[in-house]
Design a protein around this motif. Structure first.
Motif, short mmCIF file in Angstrom:
data_model
loop_
_atom_site.label_atom_id
_atom_site.label_comp_id
_atom_site.label_asym_id
_atom_site.label_seq_id
_atom_site.Cartn_x
_atom_site.Cartn_y
_atom_site.Cartn_z
N LEU A 51 42.57 34.66 39.26
CA LEU A 51 41.44 35.19 38.48
C LEU A 51 40.87 34.35 37.54
O LEU A 51 41.26 33.59 37.19
N GLY A 52 39.15 34.44 37.66
CA GLY A 52 38.67 33.42 36.93
C GLY A 52 37.38 34.10 36.28
O GLY A 52 36.83 35.06 36.62
N VAL A 53 36.77 33.48 35.23
CA VAL A 53 35.42 33.89 34.38
C VAL A 53 34.59 32.70 34.29
O VAL A 53 35.14 31.54 34.03
N PRO A 71 34.21 34.22 52.69
CA PRO A 71 34.30 35.47 51.88
C PRO A 71 35.48 35.46 50.88
O PRO A 71 36.02 36.57 50.47
N TRP A 72 36.02 34.49 50.51
CA TRP A 72 37.36 34.45 49.82
C TRP A 72 36.91 34.39 48.23
O TRP A 72 38.15 34.23 47.68
N ASP A 73 35.88 34.65 47.85
CA ASP A 73 35.68 34.73 46.32
C ASP A 73 34.89 35.97 46.26
O ASP A 73 33.76 36.05 46.82
N CYS A 74 35.32 36.98 45.43
CA CYS A 74 34.74 38.20 45.37
C CYS A 74 34.23 38.23 43.67
O CYS A 74 34.88 37.99 42.81
N ILE A 124 33.03 37.52 36.55
CA ILE A 124 34.40 37.67 36.76
C ILE A 124 34.56 37.21 38.30
O ILE A 124 33.69 37.54 39.14
N HIS A 125 35.62 36.59 38.59
CA HIS A 125 35.81 35.99 40.01
C HIS A 125 37.13 36.41 40.31
O HIS A 125 38.29 36.08 39.54
N LEU A 126 37.29 36.79 41.58
CA LEU A 126 38.78 37.17 41.96
C LEU A 126 38.82 36.30 43.70
O LEU A 126 38.09 36.48 44.34
N LEU A 127 39.66 35.44 43.52
CA LEU A 127 40.04 34.38 44.56
C LEU A 127 41.16 34.71 45.37
O LEU A 127 42.35 34.78 44.96
N HIS A 128 40.87 34.88 46.51
CA HIS A 128 41.92 34.86 47.58
C HIS A 128 42.59 33.41 47.88
O HIS A 128 41.78 32.39 47.76
N PRO A 129 43.93 33.34 48.39
CA PRO A 129 44.39 31.93 48.65
C PRO A 129 43.78 31.17 49.47
O PRO A 129 43.67 29.91 49.49
N GLY A 150 41.12 28.44 48.59
CA GLY A 150 41.80 27.05 47.91
C GLY A 150 42.38 27.22 46.59
O GLY A 150 42.01 28.24 46.02
N PRO A 151 42.59 26.12 45.94
CA PRO A 151 43.30 26.21 44.58
C PRO A 151 42.14 26.67 43.63
O PRO A 151 41.06 26.23 43.71
N ALA A 152 42.59 27.55 42.77
CA ALA A 152 41.57 28.00 41.68
C ALA A 152 41.05 27.01 40.98
O ALA A 152 40.03 27.19 40.30
N ASP A 153 41.76 25.86 40.49
CA ASP A 153 41.13 24.98 39.71
C ASP A 153 40.39 23.81 40.50
O ASP A 153 40.14 22.68 39.88
N ASP A 154 40.07 24.18 41.72
CA ASP A 154 38.99 23.14 42.33
C ASP A 154 37.63 23.80 42.47
O ASP A 154 37.72 25.08 42.92
N GLU A 155 36.73 23.34 41.93
CA GLU A 155 35.58 24.11 42.12
C GLU A 155 34.97 24.63 43.16
O GLU A 155 34.21 25.49 43.26
#
Length: 905
Positions: free
Chosen positions: A838-840, A789-792, A769-774, A777-782
């Motif tokens: 949110l991403g997986v 520290p912006w991806d937990c 699981i990934h939780l991304l802060h703005p 960058g955009p969540a659809d950008d790999e």
């Protein structure tokens, strides 16, 4: 130079007579135009960008002129028509906008009526492109040191580039590079990238290279592994002892590289406050020391005056600095005995053993030996005592000591020396052993003793068993610990004296590992002892242990099966409790082998959070009536030694009846989870013959108004989701032909944080699981994923976000690498100033699953606001689940997304 053209302007003069019409009068006048420069050169311009230059158009005519500019391929004028007054000069802006690489040479046409003035233009279109390696691997680098590697960049563009460099990733803080790099057209240049590991672990990051402001970033993968530099110094301090003035005493210091990579001498010097009687043959700077190799440094003590002498040998080897104390004492009136303790060795009964002690003193000293006597056990004698008094300062005085007895045994005495000086005398320890002369066949078990991980101040004791497998008695003596620079290994019992192990019997030597402080690398030492018959080689048992406080408790410790009938199976479980401050990952659990074995089906590695626990089931299936023992090895991530747990059981030759026939059951350890989330229950049940049984799960006690029940997943595994805060008691039951057994475990449900997300999936694999802060960058950008520290995520489990307090920072509640989840992430006090993505990610597949059905449940303020289903069809595939925006501290909105792409971490 100027370009000039003479043109004709038609001045039409219409003369109208007052009395009628006449012929029109037309006069053609020449116009003269000039342009500078003769050729407009733009040089190299990036494809897709625009460059502007100016040409000066001068009207040398006596009248105004209108000039029309005709564009050419890739070139244009910002003003298509110029009005130039007589004698004036007007700037003509020209733009070069290449759309492809290569030279662009042409001309603009400046038209004044029927006459054309050409303006040659030229430029080069080029794409901002950099050639750089896709990865940079530092290999093994010592913790606390800095390694630098050159990374070469080649500018493939025909124009200069100012590269922007930045590093991101879970290990990004350990890598560094200059933020900018200037490259001339088609220039190659290297830049140093530094790696400074702080822990013995694998570090990875990504170096992003941007050739220009609007260019896409290129990526260089950075990899390095921190390794602990581990050097051994034998001895840790050099004490030359006490000697007469004028003596020359040699010693040596051995430095051994027990690291996994080579190091070299950075500096070596002898440090003292003034003139000292020490010398050292120091290694040259740059002297290499490869793994497992050693360097001996010769040292000498030559005292010329009485007194205490001190110095330090200061060494810098790789990243390790060490001061080795040197001490010595010299006296004028000193009686010296060589050796200072006399071992006459061993012999068979009736043999005569002898040795010599030589006495000396400072030259010319008036010190006299006035008495020599033996005090102690019988059997020792002085066959040839020199005439007394005697001056050892005039010449060395040898004294022979003999020993002979008929019975075997270990004996000791002292040679007492008196002198004419008050307070100057010696007592020389003397020892001898008469041992069995018959062959000794001794089996030493284990051949090496590994203590594994032991907390500082928590001594652990192990036994070395000595099994006499021969037909004659074995004598053992002089057990001692050697090569132990930290003094962490001790013999708790007095094993220096001789003891005998009769044929068929088993003796033992207890060894204790009692480290006083934690260390990053394992410690080693050697247990040595002597055995009969005389002349036998010294026996050696290597010792090792790692002093490190993991904060782990094992219960029970040891794991005892007791007496188990041959042909049946007994089941036992143990619990690992993590009371430390950091999450631990159990990577493997090694069982000694038959008749012991793992009985649970849990996959490893398994993460154990701080305050959490895990339980495992073991089986003992004896096939012969004898005792068995061994050690469980629990290996944790980034820990070079295992945690060892003794395990023992005895096979007995008796029938299995009564309770022995009942099913054997082992429940999982108690768990603490969030309400509405998933607790996985892994139990074990075996029949008396060792065959696996199925189980049923039920709820015995639960909070009021709760309807939660375990859901079986097959065998003895179940999933449980508590629906109320409180404590649940769950029972696992097994049946074997009408005989039943049961055990209980507890699940404690605590309130959810304000923001909580849980993900599960369909097939056993590693999904994250990934939780991304703005700010990622955009969540659809790999490139936004895995950013620090912006991806937990699993590699960044508790980053600092938003306000300085920790309450608005995310945390990974659970990471599952070998199951079907859940993985969990949460925030106690989420921000309302921005949304969260949110991403997986399907990180890896070791089980050949063709696809994964991913279920993500999103809770806000303790309420389930969304349950999102996604299907992933390939490993390394990522999906953006959606965005969560909190409107208050406990309420939120969720917008599903579903974007999927391949993501290589």
């Amino acid at each position: 130079m100027r370009a000039t053209v003479a043109g004709c302007l038609w001045l039409v003069v219409l003369a109208l007579a007052a009395t009628g019409c006449g012929d029109d009068q037309i006069e053609v006048l020449p116009a003269e135009l000039e342009v500078q420069p003769q050729v407009l050169d733009f040089g190299a311009v990036f494809v897709g960008e625009r460059a502007q230059r100016e040409a000066a158009v001068h009207n040398a005519s006596a009248f105004a002129v209108d000039v029309v500019v005709e564009p050419a391929a890739a070139y244009d004028a910002t003003v298509r028509t110029l009005h130039v007054e007589a004698g004036a000069t007007v700037a003509l802006p020209v733009v070069f906008a290449p759309t492809e690489d290569g030279a662009h040479e042409t001309e603009l046409r400046l038209r004044a009526g029927e006459v054309v003035l050409p303006l040659p233009v030229r430029g080069i279109g080029t794409t901002p492109r950099v050639e750089v390696e896709a990865s940079l691997d530092f290999g093994l680098v010592g913790v606390g040191t800095v390694a630098r590697r050159a990374l070469e960049f080649k500018n493939e563009a025909a124009a200069p580039l100012a590269l922007s460099l930045r590093i991101e990733g879970s290990g990004g803080q350990f890598f560094s590079v200059a933020p900018t790099l200037y490259l001339g057209a088609e220039e190659s240049r290297s830049v140093d990238v530094a790696y400074a590991p702080l822990l013995a672990s694998l570090d990875q990051a990504r170096l992003f290279v941007r050739p220009c402001a609007d260019c896409a970033e290129q990526e260089v993968r950075l990899r390095g592994e921190g390794a602990t530099e581990f050097l051994r110094f034998f001895p840790g301090e050099v004490d030359f002892g006490t000697w007469p003035v004028g003596s020359t005493i040699p010693r040596s210091l051995r430095v051994r590289n027990d690291s996994a990579y080579p190091v070299e001498f950075v500096s070596a010097e002898l440090v003292a406050g003034g003139a000292v009687p020490f010398t050292a043959e120091l290694p040259a700077v740059g002297t290499p020391l490869v793994p497992s190799a050693h360097v001996d440094i010769p040292l000498t003590y030559v005292p010329t005056a009485a007194g205490d002498h001190e110095a330090r040998l200061r060494l810098q080897i790789g990243g390790i600095a060490r001061d080795i104390p040197l001490t010595g004492r010299a006296e004028d009136d000193l009686l010296l005995a060589t050796p200072d303790a006399l071992d006459l060795g061993v012999g068979a009964p009736g043999a005569t053993l002898s040795g010599m002690v030589v006495f000396s003193a400072s030259a010319g000293s008036d010190l006299e030996i006035t008495g020599l006597a033996l005090e102690g056990a019988t059997g020792f004698s002085l066959p040839d005592v020199p005439a007394l008094p005697v001056r050892p300062g005039d010449a060395a005085v040898p004294v022979e000591v003999r020993f002979s007895i008929a019975a075997h045994g270990y004996r000791s005495t002292e040679l007492v020396v008196e002198t004419n000086k008050t307070g100057v005398g010696l007592r020389i320890p003397i020892a001898a052993a008469i041992v069995e002369n018959d062959p000794c066949y001794l089996e030493v078990v284990p051949r090496s003793v590994r203590f594994g991980v032991v907390g500082a101040g928590e001594p652990v004791e192990r036994l070395v068993r000595l099994h006499n497998v021969g037909t004659s008695a074995c004598d053992l003596w002089a057990a001692r610990i050697e090569d132990d620079p930290h003094g962490s290994f001790v013999l708790p019992d007095d094993t220096g004296e001789l003891f005998t192990v009769a044929p068929g019997e088993v003796g033992q030597i207890a060894v204790r590992f009692a480290p006083s402080e934690s260390r990053l690398s394992p410690e080693e030492a050697m247990l040595r002892f002597e055995t009969s018959p005389p002349g036998s080689p010294t026996r050696e048992v290597p010792l090792s242990g790692l002093a490190l406080d993991l904060g782990l408790a094992v219960s029970p410790d040891p794991v005892e099966f007791g007496a188990v009938p041959v042909g049946t199976t007994a089941l036992r479980s143990f619990v690992l409790q993590n009371s430390g401050v950091r999450r631990l990952e159990l990577r493997s659990l090694v069982v000694p082998g038959a008749p012991f074995g793992r009985a649970d089906g849990q996959a490893l590695p398994q993460s154990i959070a701080s305050g959490g626990s895990a339980s495992f089931a073991l089986a003992f299936s004896p096939t012969v009536p004898e005792a068995d023992a061994g050690e469980l090895e629990l290996w944790f991530r980034d820990v070079p030694e295992p945690l060892l747990v003794p395990i023992a059981g005895s096979g007995v030759d008796q029938p299995c009846e009564g309770g022995c026939l009942d099913p054997q059951v082992a429940c999982p350890a108690s768990q603490t989870v969030y309400v509405h989330t998933t607790a996985m229950l892994h139990g074990t049940a075996l029949a008396a013959d060792g065959s696996e049984l199925g189980c049923t799960w039920s709820t015995i006690l639960r909070p009021p108004d709760s309807a939660a029940q375990p859901a079986s997943l097959g065998a003895c595994t179940a999933r449980f989701q508590p629906d109320r805060v409180g404590t649940y008691t769950l029972r696992m039951s097994a049946d074997d032909a009408g005989r039943t057994s049961a055990c209980d475990t507890q699940v404690i449900a605590q309130p959810l944080p304000a923001f909580f997300v849980e993900t599960t999936w369909s097939g056993v694999d590693d999904l994250d699981i990934h939780l991304l802060h703005p700010s990622a960058g955009p969540a659809d950008d790999e490139t936004s994923w895995f950013s620090d520290p912006w991806d937990c995520f699993f590699g960044n489990v508790a980053p600092a976000w938003d306000e300085p307090t920790r309450s608005d920072d995310p945390f990974i509640g659970r990471d599952d690498r070998v199951g079907v989840g859940p993985e969990q992430v949460g925030i106690e006090a989420p921000s309302t100033s921005h949304a969260y993505s949110l991403g997986v990610h399907w990180f890896d597949s070791a089980n050949g699953n063709p696809s994964q059905q991913v279920t993500t449940r999103i809770f806000c303020g303790g309420t389930l606001v969304a349950e999102q289903q996604e299907t992933l069809t390939n490993p390394q595939q990522a999906v953006v689940i959606g965005q969560v925006q909190f409107t208050s501290g406990t309420s939120c909105t969720f917008v599903p997304d579903g974007t999927q792409f391949l993501l290589l971490p």
